[in-house]
Design a protein around this motif. Sequence first.
Motif, PDB file in Angstrom:
ATOM      1  N   ALA A  85      35.197  72.301  29.797  1.00 45.38           N
ATOM      2  CA  ALA A  85      34.632  73.530  30.361  1.00 45.38           C
ATOM      3  C   ALA A  85      35.673  74.616  30.590  1.00 45.38           C
ATOM      4  N   THR A  86      36.899  74.427  30.133  1.00 46.42           N
ATOM      5  CA  THR A  86      37.960  75.409  30.340  1.00 46.42           C
ATOM      6  C   THR A  86      37.576  76.742  29.702  1.00 46.42           C
ATOM      7  N   GLY A  87      37.725  77.820  30.489  1.00 46.66           N
ATOM      8  CA  GLY A  87      37.446  79.149  29.980  1.00 46.66           C
ATOM      9  C   GLY A  87      35.974  79.527  29.958  1.00 46.66           C
ATOM     10  N   ARG A  88      35.104  78.646  30.415  1.00 44.32           N
ATOM     11  CA  ARG A  88      33.665  78.931  30.432  1.00 44.32           C
ATOM     12  C   ARG A  88      33.202  79.169  31.867  1.00 44.32           C
ATOM     13  N   GLN A  89      32.241  80.075  32.034  1.00 43.39           N
ATOM     14  CA  GLN A  89      31.676  80.333  33.349  1.00 43.39           C
ATOM     15  C   GLN A  89      30.719  79.197  33.700  1.00 43.39           C
ATOM     16  N   MET A  90      31.072  78.395  34.705  1.00 46.67           N
ATOM     17  CA  MET A  90      30.268  77.246  35.108  1.00 46.67           C
ATOM     18  C   MET A  90      30.146  77.239  36.627  1.00 46.67           C
TER      19      MET A  90
ATOM     20  N   ASP B 225      37.774  76.818  35.552  1.00 51.41           N
ATOM     21  CA  ASP B 225      38.198  75.981  34.415  1.00 51.41           C
ATOM     22  C   ASP B 225      37.586  74.585  34.487  1.00 51.41           C
ATOM     23  N   GLY B 226      36.325  74.526  34.913  1.00 51.48           N
ATOM     24  CA  GLY B 226      35.604  73.257  34.959  1.00 51.48           C
ATOM     25  C   GLY B 226      35.936  72.387  36.153  1.00 51.48           C
TER      26      GLY B 226
ATOM     27  N   ASP C 160      25.749  76.303  33.250  1.00 54.02           N
ATOM     28  CA  ASP C 160      26.524  77.411  32.699  1.00 54.02           C
ATOM     29  C   ASP C 160      25.985  78.728  33.257  1.00 54.02           C
TER      30      ASP C 160
ATOM     31  N   HIS D  36      24.391  71.313  32.104  1.00 57.60           N
ATOM     32  CA  HIS D  36      25.311  70.631  31.180  1.00 57.60           C
ATOM     33  C   HIS D  36      25.547  69.177  31.566  1.00 57.60           C
TER      34      HIS D  36
END
Length: 105
Positions: free
Chosen positions: A45-50, A69-70, A90, A96
Amino acid sequence: DWEVGLKSISCESPRAQVKVYVSNDGLSLSPNPVQDRLHVELSGATGRQMWMQVLDNTGRSVMERALQDGRAIVSVDGLANGPYICRVMDGSGSQHAWARFVVVR
């Protein structure tokens, strides 16, 4: 005696505490059971908006936090003893991963 399981993953022990729970979706919750701070990590999940959402045993949302970063470390001080579900979503609200954890003091 107790048993923790998800699909084909299980762990059994007469008196040992489960330290880490990893779902088949790459969600890691530790320690489990938790007393004060829950470490949440979603692999990939690094770099994703979660963000994470905690649901009580009635399905009511009792906590929401953004993941960096998750990852997140969250205090469970405001949660009563008992079972909970952690869902990771997300930015569009698509789920997820999810995993169960228990608050014990």
